[in-house]
Design an enzyme around this catalytic site. Structure first.
Site: not given
Length: 330
Positions: A166-168, A302
């Site tokens: 997830d995300s980075a 996000h």
């Protein structure tokens, strides 16, 4: 009689301190990163607390298993109730803007996924600015090597690996997928892949960033993006760093990329990045299960997928589970 000199001295100290702080934010990403880390930690705690009630009973978890010698080179592993044979494994890389986050921030989500009959692994890695690119990529790759070497004792089917993030962490997972499927790309980074293409059955990418050239560095989130990429790359002019350009997964993706589940919220600043990657992969003929939401849908920020108290969060989980079943049956 000494009041005014003291006030003048105190005022001078405050001016110098303020100037020093301002300079620190210009010459180093550290001051901003410390603020970001505290913010992310609070968000992870709240998310984990909200997910606790969704964790099914009987999940067996083992924490802080070392895959290397470094203090951050550890992972957590979760098993469904009564797991008695080698199962497909979901190896999840947590987010945090490359400067924050931890495996504890996704622990309950991985326990929930384990309840569907999978071994789930939350991998820890070192964050920036203390550890710059490509350190996390090397570490997670080494974690994969460890998991494969110990697959039998860990109850993992070494030929049924799903990368996820997830995300980075989605960016790191996607980069590892490229390493595992493109020898030329692997050579450019200088990391020999732990996984073979046959072992890597699929990849789950949620709320991620996949192309630094497509990021709005002067928009509302420009300060944050500039800070974390400066910290992660180790250079202020990261856009012109030849090695760091390799983080742009969308630019380097090939038809050998594994079947992917890709999603982002409609109010996520990184949403266009996910759409662009999904479009590129589909153009290459890679099977893609994409979950995006129309502009008139209620705003989904996000990391929307971690909120299972919403219909959208539950839909994302259901779609992931369906994707896993279909992908592993290929």
């Amino acid at each position: 009689m000494r009041v005014f000199p003291l006030l003048i001295w105190t005022g001078g100290v405050l001016v110098v301190l303020a100037a020093a702080i301002a300079i620190a934010f210009v010459v180093s990403p550290w001051p901003s990163v410390l603020i970001i880390q505290r913010t992310f930690a609070g968000g992870d705690t709240a998310s984990e607390a909200a997910l606790e009630k969704h964790v099914p009973p009987g999940i067996v978890s083992v924490g802080n298993v070392a895959y290397g010698l470094g203090p951050d080179e550890i992972f957590d592993i979760n098993y469904p109730p009564g797991a008695a044979s080698q199962l497909p494994a979901i190896i999840w890389v947590h987010g945090g803007g490359w400067v924050a986050g931890s495996k504890e921030g996704v622990a309950n989500y991985l326990r929930i996924l384990a309840g569907y009959g999978y071994v789930t692994v939350g991998v820890e890695y070192s964050t920036a600015p203390g550890a710059t690119y490509p350190t996390p990529v090397r570490q997670v790759n080494y974690a994969l090597k460890y998991l494969l070497a110990h697959a039998a004792e860990l109850g993992i089917d070494p030929n049924a690996i799903i990368l996820a993030g997830d995300s980075a962490g989605a960016q790191i997972a996607a980069q590892l997928a490229l390493l595992s499927t493109d020898a030329d790309y692997s050579g450019k980074i200088g990391i020999a892949p732990a996984l073979t293409r046959a072992q890597l059955r699929g990849i789950i990418l949620v709320s991620g960033a996949y192309d630094i050239n497509g990021l709005k560095l002067d928009g509302p989130f420009g300060g944050f993006i500039n800070t974390v990429l400066w910290a992660y790359s180790g250079v202020k002019d990261f856009l012109n760093d030849e090695q760091f350009k390799l983080v742009s997964v969308t630019q380097y993706a090939t038809a050998a990329f594994p079947p992917a589940f890709i999603s982002s919220g409609n109010a996520d600043p990184l949403g266009p990045q996910a759409v662009a990657l999904a479009t590129k992969l589909e153009t290459l003929g890679v099977p893609v299960d994409a979950l995006f939401f129309p502009p008139d849908h209620a705003p989904l920020e996000h990391e929307y997928q971690f909120n299972l108290d919403t219909a959208a969060g539950q839909e994302a989980l259901d779609r992931m589970v369906d994707y896993l079943s279909a992908t592993l049956a290929r």
